[in-house]
Design a protein around this motif. Structure first.
Motif, mmCIF file in Angstrom:
data_model
loop_
_atom_site.group_PDB
_atom_site.id
_atom_site.type_symbol
_atom_site.label_atom_id
_atom_site.label_comp_id
_atom_site.label_asym_id
_atom_site.label_seq_id
_atom_site.Cartn_x
_atom_site.Cartn_y
_atom_site.Cartn_z
ATOM 1 N N MET A 1 52.244 30.828 18.170
ATOM 2 C CA MET A 1 53.657 31.434 18.588
ATOM 3 C C MET A 1 54.418 30.355 19.484
ATOM 4 N N GLN A 2 53.831 29.398 19.949
ATOM 5 C CA GLN A 2 54.705 28.492 20.921
ATOM 6 C C GLN A 2 55.248 27.486 20.037
ATOM 7 N N VAL A 3 54.889 27.302 18.853
ATOM 8 C CA VAL A 3 55.618 26.319 18.003
ATOM 9 C C VAL A 3 56.874 27.196 17.429
ATOM 10 N N TYR A 4 56.836 28.173 17.036
ATOM 11 C CA TYR A 4 58.191 29.099 16.973
ATOM 12 C C TYR A 4 59.095 29.187 18.108
ATOM 13 N N LEU A 8 74.592 25.038 19.537
ATOM 14 C CA LEU A 8 75.585 24.927 20.902
ATOM 15 C C LEU A 8 76.171 23.666 20.843
ATOM 16 N N LYS A 9 75.667 22.638 20.092
ATOM 17 C CA LYS A 9 75.988 21.290 20.130
ATOM 18 C C LYS A 9 77.140 21.286 19.080
ATOM 19 N N ILE A 10 76.755 21.997 17.881
ATOM 20 C CA ILE A 10 77.891 22.005 16.699
ATOM 21 C C ILE A 10 79.150 22.618 17.404
ATOM 22 N N ALA A 11 78.829 23.873 18.041
ATOM 23 C CA ALA A 11 80.065 24.632 18.454
ATOM 24 C C ALA A 11 80.888 23.901 19.438
ATOM 25 N N LEU A 12 80.439 23.320 20.292
ATOM 26 C CA LEU A 12 81.048 22.361 21.226
ATOM 27 C C LEU A 12 81.923 21.485 20.743
ATOM 28 N N VAL A 13 81.546 20.608 19.696
ATOM 29 C CA VAL A 13 81.920 19.397 18.830
ATOM 30 C C VAL A 13 83.110 20.059 17.979
ATOM 31 N N ALA A 14 83.037 21.483 17.443
ATOM 32 C CA ALA A 14 84.070 21.976 16.642
ATOM 33 C C ALA A 14 84.975 22.482 17.710
ATOM 34 N N PHE A 15 84.769 22.917 18.762
ATOM 35 C CA PHE A 15 85.905 23.273 19.783
ATOM 36 C C PHE A 15 86.381 22.291 20.453
ATOM 37 N N ALA A 16 85.790 21.000 20.625
ATOM 38 C CA ALA A 16 86.662 19.900 21.081
ATOM 39 C C ALA A 16 87.698 19.379 20.063
ATOM 40 N N MET A 17 87.007 19.239 18.661
ATOM 41 C CA MET A 17 87.993 18.853 17.812
ATOM 42 C C MET A 17 89.339 19.742 17.754
ATOM 43 N N ARG A 67 62.786 27.744 17.775
ATOM 44 C CA ARG A 67 63.952 28.525 17.912
ATOM 45 C C ARG A 67 64.918 27.846 19.054
ATOM 46 N N ALA A 68 64.244 27.491 20.045
ATOM 47 C CA ALA A 68 65.205 27.005 21.225
ATOM 48 C C ALA A 68 65.833 25.671 20.766
ATOM 49 N N GLY A 69 65.201 24.791 19.971
ATOM 50 C CA GLY A 69 65.788 23.582 19.285
ATOM 51 C C GLY A 69 67.159 24.026 18.359
#
Length: 57
Positions: free
Chosen positions: A1-4, A16-25, A8-10
């Motif tokens: 369970m901990q691996v999942y 979130l990183k992709i969304a922030l880059v898209a917003f900045a662009m 999921r957090a990763g």
């Protein structure tokens, strides 16, 4: 369970990183076209800038 939970957090962090880059662009694109002196760029982005309440003239 901990691996999942770690996977999921990763994936959430990656999303979130992709969304922030898209917003900045997107913001950069609006401001670059907003301050461009080229007539062609101004005319191409004119309606979009007004729809976003960005003054262009």
């Amino acid at each position: 369970m901990q691996v999942y939970a770690e996977t999921r957090a990763g994936s959430r962090t990656d999303a979130l990183k992709i969304a922030l880059v898209a917003f900045a662009m997107g913001v950069a694109l609006v401001f670059v076209t907003g301050f461009a002196h080229s007539e062609a760029i101004h005319n191409a982005a004119h309606d979009t800038r007004h729809a976003l309440s960005f003054p262009c003239h």
